[in-house]
Each structure stands twice: as structure tokens, then as C-alpha cells.
Design an enzyme around this catalytic site. Structure first.
Site, mmCIF file in Angstrom:
data_model
loop_
_atom_site.group_PDB
_atom_site.id
_atom_site.type_symbol
_atom_site.label_atom_id
_atom_site.label_comp_id
_atom_site.label_asym_id
_atom_site.label_seq_id
_atom_site.Cartn_x
_atom_site.Cartn_y
_atom_site.Cartn_z
ATOM 1 N N GLY A 4 0.728 -1.289 0.196
ATOM 2 C CA GLY A 4 -0.087 0.105 -0.013
ATOM 3 C C GLY A 4 0.795 1.213 -0.135
ATOM 4 N N ALA A 16 -6.197 -0.997 6.667
ATOM 5 C CA ALA A 16 -7.285 -0.182 6.990
ATOM 6 C C ALA A 16 -8.487 -0.128 6.134
ATOM 7 C CB ALA A 16 -7.004 1.184 7.458
ATOM 8 N N TYR A 17 -9.657 -0.169 6.427
ATOM 9 C CA TYR A 17 -10.616 0.155 5.509
ATOM 10 C C TYR A 17 -10.811 1.678 5.591
ATOM 11 C CZ TYR A 17 -15.187 -0.297 2.997
ATOM 12 O OH TYR A 17 -16.353 -0.155 2.385
ATOM 13 N N THR A 44 -5.916 8.193 12.577
ATOM 14 C CA THR A 44 -6.336 9.469 11.687
ATOM 15 C C THR A 44 -6.578 10.542 12.467
ATOM 16 O OG1 THR A 44 -7.996 9.849 10.093
ATOM 17 C CG2 THR A 44 -8.623 8.153 11.624
ATOM 18 N N ASP A 45 -6.479 11.555 11.756
ATOM 19 C CA ASP A 45 -7.064 13.028 12.194
ATOM 20 C C ASP A 45 -8.576 12.926 12.399
ATOM 21 O OD1 ASP A 45 -6.736 12.915 9.559
ATOM 22 O OD2 ASP A 45 -7.386 14.871 9.216
ATOM 23 N N TYR A 85 -16.199 5.594 9.944
ATOM 24 C CA TYR A 85 -14.996 5.590 9.443
ATOM 25 C C TYR A 85 -14.131 5.815 11.046
ATOM 26 C CZ TYR A 85 -9.947 6.387 8.166
ATOM 27 O OH TYR A 85 -8.630 6.600 8.183
ATOM 28 N N LYS A 106 -12.051 3.772 13.703
ATOM 29 C CA LYS A 106 -10.584 4.087 14.110
ATOM 30 C C LYS A 106 -10.173 4.330 15.455
ATOM 31 C CE LYS A 106 -7.640 3.926 11.410
ATOM 32 N NZ LYS A 106 -6.724 2.817 11.184
#
Length: 285
Positions: A3, A51-52, A92-93, A116, A120
Site C-alpha cells: 500500500g 485499514a478500511y 487518523t486525524d 470510519y 478507527k
């Protein structure tokens, strides 16, 4: 391992002994398979870049979002902890709500607005509550040479392709982020995991901009004459709600004296040079 971030890590860590696994090699939602692979190889460190992350699709695929971003992370965390393996995981932010107008630090309270982001955040909590040795890393606006499977590359390449096709572009101007170069993130991860300073880190390039400002800067540096207009998030109409402001401060890196991440503008120049997009093949001051 194939990725956007994983491929950069494989390159950066090439002098180490690696077992680079792609989705074809491991199904992270299969607890028995994950346990078998980790138990038989007994690595010092597991780095999870899976990750999705199709944010809008997550709204309609809640079970899959949590299967990959939460429950599989819990499984890996448990196995790593049981086997004495250090676990490196990325978040993630988007776990923040965007209410602040100054950069978020690691211990600011999350307020996720999308499936999402919630999935996360759940993954984060599993790592922090299960693992005794971990590096949990939040990043923001990631782009790299490999691009993202299922997303048609990355934001930069999409902007360049559409502009070269003479298509008018409407880009969101009310979401403030920090675009982050995957190669630079990978190099910092390589440095961090050798410190044994386990814990929670924000790692992004420095500064902040809207997606519209980022796109304008791409075109300025490449010399592309683009027909680009700013629009609001509501006008864009994405299914999942994004934070209006999600710039992260690399506070814990600073405390270690390791925050030498470039400004986002300089990182963008480095990427454009790597890809051969930079106007005149030299940095524009």
C-alpha cells in the site's frame, strides 16, 4: 506491504529483516491465520498499515469498517501482547471533531463524526488498553508515490489528471488539514521505533491548509493552468462528515527532540520532484 504507506516502509526498512505481507498473504480479520503467521515468525515488531479507509463507503458498510479498523486491530494487539511483540498501528486525524482552531495534541478529547472515524478510534482504544509495548501513530492527509488502492491514486495525482484533462475543478475550502508525505512519515516511523519510547504520537508534516489551498499550490508548483474553484463541504455533499479543522501537533515527537518534519509545502515539492511533476525540474521559491 504493497500500500501507500506500507511500500514506503518496506523501502525505508530494507536494511532490517522484513516479512512484508500484502492482503494476498494475510487476512487480518482471520484470527487463526494472524495468530499462526505471527507465532511461527515471532517478529520483534509488527507494523499494521492495513485499514478500511474509503470514508464515505464506511457509512454503508459499518460491519466491515469495525471488522477491519477495530476488531482485527484488537486481535493483533492481543496476539502481539501475548507473544511479547511490539505493535505499531496507525490512526487518523478524523477522530477529532474539528471544533478547535489550533492544532490537536495527543491527549485532546476525540469527537468522531463518521463511521470510519469511530471505528478507527475504537482500534486506538484496543491498542492502548491491550498492549504493553506499542507505538500508536495518528497522521493526516497522507499521500505517496504508490497511491491508494481503490481511490485512484492520491489527491495530488487526481488533481493533476483532472486539470490536464481541462476539467473544471471544485475543491473543498472549509476543511483544514496537514497533507503528509508518506515517505517522510515512513522515515520518521523507522527512527521512532528504534528509540523504545513507546506510546502515542501525532506524526504529520507541519503547518495546515485547506484542500483548495493544497490544490492551488500543486498547480503553482507544476505550472498547470487549472480551472479551480473553492466550494464548501455542504456543497460538495460527501456522505460522511469530515472535521472542519484537523491539523495535528507533533507534540510528543517534539518532547523527544524528533520533530524535524518539513512544512507541508516543502514536502509537496519533494513529492512532485520524485514524480517528475515539478516545473522546470527544480524547486520554485
Amino acid at each position: 506491504a504493497g500500500g501507500q504507506l506500507g511500500s514506503e516502509l518496506v523501502n525505508i526498512l530494507q536494511d532490517d529483516t522484513l516479512i512484508p505481507l500484502t492482503h494476498m498473504d494475510i487476512e487480518m480479520t482471520d484470527e487463526q491465520q494472524v495468530n499462526s503467521i505471527l507465532s511461527s515468525n515471532m517478529p520483534d515488531i509488527v507494523i499494521n498499515t492495513a485499514a478500511y479507509h474509503r470514508v464515505d463507503d464506511c457509512e454503508d458498510n459499518v460491519e466491515l469498517s469495525f471488522a477491519v479498523n477495530s476488531y482485527a486491530v484488537r486481535t493483533i494487539a492481543r496476539i502481539c501482547n501475548d507473544l511479547g511483540i511490539t505493535f505499531v498501528h496507525f490512526s487518523t486525524d478524523y477522530v477529532f471533531g474539528g471544533e478547535k482552531k489550533t492544532p490537536y495534541v495527543e491527549d485532546d478529547c476525540p469527537n468522531p463524526h463518521s463511521v470510519y472515524a469511530v471505528s478507527k478510534l475504537a482500534g486506538e482504544l484496543f491498542v492502548r488498553n491491550i498492549c504493553s509495548r506499542y507505538y500508536l501513530i495518528r497522521t493526516c492527509g497522507l499521500y505517496g508515490a504508490k497511491g491508494v488502492s481503490g481511490k485512484g491514486g492520491n489527491f495530488i495525482e487526481t488533481m493533476i489528471r483532472l486539470a490536464n484533462g481541462k476539467k473544471p475543478l471544485n475543491v473543498v475550502s472549509d476543511q483544514i488539514v496537514t497533507p503528509t508525505y508518506a515517505r517522510e512519515l515512513a522515515a520518521k516511523v523507522s527512527q521512532l521505533i528504534r528509540t523504545e519510547e513507546y506510546g502515542f504520537y501525532h506524526i504529520t508534516n507541519n503547518g495546515g491548509c485547506s484542500w483548495y489551498e493544497f490544490a492551488r499550490t500543486i498547480f503553482e508548483l507544476t505550472g498547470i493552468d487549472a480551472d479551480i474553484s473553492p466550494i464548501s463541504s455542504s456543497e460538495f455533499g460527501a456522505k460522511a462528515r469530515r472535521p472542519a479543522y484537523s491539523v495535528l501537533e507533533n507534540r510528543n515527537l517534539k518532547l523527544l527532540g524528533l520533530d524535524d518534519m518539513q512544512l507541508w509545502q516543502e514536502a509537496l515539492k519533494a513529492y512532485l520532484e520524485e514524480k517528475g511533476h515539478l516545473r522546470g525540474n527544480s524547486f520554485k521559491q
